[in-house]
Design a protein around this motif. Structure first.
Motif, mmCIF file in Angstrom:
data_model
loop_
_atom_site.group_PDB
_atom_site.id
_atom_site.type_symbol
_atom_site.label_atom_id
_atom_site.label_comp_id
_atom_site.label_asym_id
_atom_site.label_seq_id
_atom_site.Cartn_x
_atom_site.Cartn_y
_atom_site.Cartn_z
ATOM 1 N N UNK A 1 52.291 43.720 26.753
ATOM 2 C CA UNK A 1 51.027 43.365 27.400
ATOM 3 C C UNK A 1 51.253 42.966 28.849
ATOM 4 N N UNK A 2 50.304 43.304 29.692
ATOM 5 C CA UNK A 2 50.396 42.935 31.102
ATOM 6 C C UNK A 2 50.050 41.456 31.263
ATOM 7 N N UNK A 3 50.469 40.895 32.397
ATOM 8 C CA UNK A 3 50.204 39.482 32.678
ATOM 9 C C UNK A 3 49.818 39.351 34.146
ATOM 10 N N UNK A 4 49.224 38.227 34.473
ATOM 11 C CA UNK A 4 48.804 37.977 35.845
ATOM 12 C C UNK A 4 50.026 37.592 36.669
ATOM 13 N N UNK A 5 50.349 38.421 37.643
ATOM 14 C CA UNK A 5 51.561 38.211 38.428
ATOM 15 C C UNK A 5 51.314 37.409 39.695
ATOM 16 N N UNK A 6 50.072 37.189 40.063
ATOM 17 C CA UNK A 6 49.800 36.451 41.285
ATOM 18 C C UNK A 6 48.322 36.227 41.459
ATOM 19 N N UNK A 7 47.977 35.579 42.535
ATOM 20 C CA UNK A 7 46.591 35.272 42.848
ATOM 21 C C UNK A 7 46.267 35.871 44.202
ATOM 22 N N UNK A 8 45.327 36.800 44.223
ATOM 23 C CA UNK A 8 44.942 37.457 45.459
ATOM 24 C C UNK A 8 43.765 36.707 46.077
ATOM 25 N N UNK A 9 43.943 36.224 47.315
ATOM 26 C CA UNK A 9 42.924 35.429 47.994
ATOM 27 C C UNK A 9 42.383 36.201 49.180
ATOM 28 N N UNK A 10 41.076 36.434 49.173
ATOM 29 C CA UNK A 10 40.414 37.058 50.305
ATOM 30 C C UNK A 10 39.800 35.971 51.193
ATOM 31 N N UNK A 11 39.222 36.383 52.319
ATOM 32 C CA UNK A 11 38.600 35.412 53.198
ATOM 33 C C UNK A 11 37.407 34.738 52.518
ATOM 34 N N UNK A 12 36.652 35.508 51.746
ATOM 35 C CA UNK A 12 35.527 34.912 51.027
ATOM 36 C C UNK A 12 36.022 33.905 49.995
ATOM 37 N N UNK A 13 37.119 34.267 49.303
ATOM 38 C CA UNK A 13 37.659 33.340 48.310
ATOM 39 C C UNK A 13 38.173 32.078 48.970
ATOM 40 N N UNK A 14 38.855 32.220 50.116
ATOM 41 C CA UNK A 14 39.343 31.048 50.826
ATOM 42 C C UNK A 14 38.183 30.163 51.279
#
Length: 556
Positions: free
Chosen positions: A502-515
């Motif tokens: 099974x795949x897993x979450x390898x990181x957190x992608x942060x965009x400008x809107x998310x920031x």
């Protein structure tokens, strides 16, 4: 007076009689008589010889039992994997590979101790070593043991293996003078560049490397080109994934161009020289008579061939194109029919379409052994746009059906008339009735001095070799079938069949809107929520205290 005098003594006498006797004075300085000392308990009798012997026998029995428990545990080593998806549970292919190790294999893990992959590799290799004692595993941290790390790099500094150098290696697998480099990108597969989820491929990479150094046989798989076949350079729509899989399982890959120019005359004498298996992957143009003759001569001389050819319309869209492979297929005692298979059994056909995409049933054969073993997991070969195949009974070849449709399927002969006004297909008297065979294995009589006879596998669909079969989990059964067919043709062990983890979450992608959202929550919303909660608690307490004061004050 006398009476009174006489009465007083009487009264005083009664008082004296009623009054308590005076207490004697206590002499606090007087010595207290000592109490008698307690009697000592009698000493127990001495321990008998029988009791001592029983204790000694019990102690020896406990030691023997402890030794037996340890011996039993050592002989019946067991691990429990509670990770999601069984990350450290070995597949049957890996267990078989480890059981068949002849000479010791050394693994050098060249990753820092703080790397997330190091702990996973350590746990996985513990599971490997529980299956064999022929693995010599060394973890070399380049940060804490730079000298050992440089020694490993110098040892393989001048070697280039499958286009990789020691600088690319996260794990070095070696046996004798053979080595295999496993890069970090081989251990984890990123499903999408824009996605933060990854899929671990530790077992696939390590087991493939162990197989690569354990086998000295590198058969050559040759792919015909120039007849509309998919190329080995193409990705999902071509043969690129199949090429990569074969290369990881020890094959050398080569493309065989068509014989169409004067410069090809020299090569035409032996176009398939050195090839263990020739793959004809979905041609859409006709083979010349000379090319078909060369391919037939290759099989007659002891070669092996996989032919995956589905129905191809001609330029007029009135009939099917003759691909010119009849002489080769006839040599295998087979005939590729000019029909179009429709599967009408809802359990075996795709929900969309008219039944041109379906899952045939595997029959017993070494090629289909993995599919039969996985039937409970609903893993099977999937075909799209297929023609049926029939045995001719001619020649001395032994033919065995591999994939068969249901009884409800049929092969439409007059497909082009139906295609002018497509609707739900209906079987006619001219059509081929099910069950239909869409894949056959054929073995010719062996020649003098040969270990076995030439082998041919014919599949009535080109869809089995497209790259999607190696990139989609729902098509994994098709990939297993093709790899097993090539392995049977080349007479080598079946390629690795290790299910994806099974795949897993390898990181957190942060965009400008998310920031921006995080900033608002941290700076404004969370503090404001804390202030409002505190104010509500304060007002609640004041209200409770006032009600309590009013109950205590009667004037209120």
């Amino acid at each position: 007076m006398s009476d009174e005098r006489q009465g007083k003594p009487k009264k005083g006498k009664k008082a004296r009689d009623r009054a308590p006797a005076p207490k004697a004075p206590v002499d606090k300085t007087a010595a207290v008589a000592p109490e008698a000392p307690p009697r000592e308990a009698p000493a127990p009798p001495g321990t008998s010889a029988g009791t001592k012997a029983s204790a000694l026998v019990g102690l020896v029995a406990a030691m023997v039992l402890a030794v037996l428990v340890n011996v039993f545990a050592a002989r019946h080593y067991e691990r429990w994997d509670f990770t999601k998806g069984g990350l450290y549970t070995l597949s049957p292919a890996t267990v078989q590979t480890l059981k068949n190790l002849g000479e010791p294999v050394r693994l050098d893990v060249l990753l820092p101790a703080g790397s997330p992959l190091t702990l996973s590799i350590r746990h996985l290799l513990e599971a490997y070593r529980s299956e064999t004692t022929r693995l010599d595993v060394h973890f070399t941290d380049p940060d804490t043991h730079p000298a050992e790390f440089l020694a490993v790099q110098r040892k393989y500094a001048e070697r280039v293996i499958d286009g990789r150098t020691i600088d690319d290696a996260a794990v070095v697998i070696a046996r004798g003078d053979r080595a295999h480099f496993v890069a970090s990108r081989d251990l984890v597969e990123v499903e999408d560049e824009n996605d933060t989820r990854a899929r671990p491929r530790l077992e696939q990479a390590l087991t493939a490397g162990i197989r690569a150094v354990n086998s000295t046989d590198r058969p050559k798989a040759c792919f015909t080109m120039g007849h509309g076949e998919k190329t080995i350079e193409e990705g999902a729509s071509g043969l690129g994934p199949l090429r990569d899989r074969l290369a990881k399982n020890g094959f050398e890959i080569e493309s065989i161009p068509p014989l169409r120019t004067e410069d090809d005359k020299e090569r035409a004498r032996a176009p398939f020289e050195g090839c263990r298996v020739v793959v004809v992957a979905g041609p859409s143009e006709r083979f010349s008579n000379e090319e078909a003759t060369r391919l037939r001569a290759f099989v007659e001389g002891g070669g092996n061939a996989l032919i995956a050819a589905g129905p191809v319309p001609d330029d007029s869209d009135q009939r099917y194109l003759d691909l010119g492979l009849g002489p080769v297929i006839a040599l295998a005692g087979l005939e590729l029919r000019h029909d179009f298979v429709f599967e009408t059994d809802p359990r075996l056909r795709a929900a969309r379409g008219f039944g041109e995409t379906f899952m045939p049933t595997p029959r017993a054969h070494p090629i289909t052994e993995s599919l039969l073993r996985s039937e409970d997991a609903e893993i099977g070969a999937v075909m799209t746009v297929a023609s049926s195949i029939a045995p001719t009974g001619a020649g001395a070849a032994a033919v065995v059906p591999l994939l068969v449709t249901s009884e409800d399927a049929f092969g439409m002969v007059d497909f082009f008339a139906w295609a002018k006004d497509p609707r739900a297909p209906e079987e006619t008297a001219a059509d081929h009735k099910g069950p239909l065979t869409v894949a056959f294995a054929s073995e010719l009589p062996k020649r003098p001095g040969a270990e076995r006879g030439p082998r041919v596998v014919v599949v009535g669909s080109a869809s089995v070799v497209i790259g999607d079969n190696w990139q989609r989990d729902d098509l994994r059964g098709t990939a297993i079938f093709v790899e097993s067919a090539i392995a049977w043709l080349a007479a080598i062990p079946v390629p690795l069949d290790i299910p994806n983890k099974p795949s897993f979450t390898a990181g957190l992608r942060l965009t400008e809107d998310t920031m921006g959202s995080i900033f608002r929550y941290v700076v404004a919303f969370i503090p404001l929520a804390s202030v409002l909660t505190g104010a509500a608690i304060y007002l609640r307490r004041r209200s409770t205290e006032r009600r309590g004061t009013r109950k205590k004050d009667p004037a209120a």
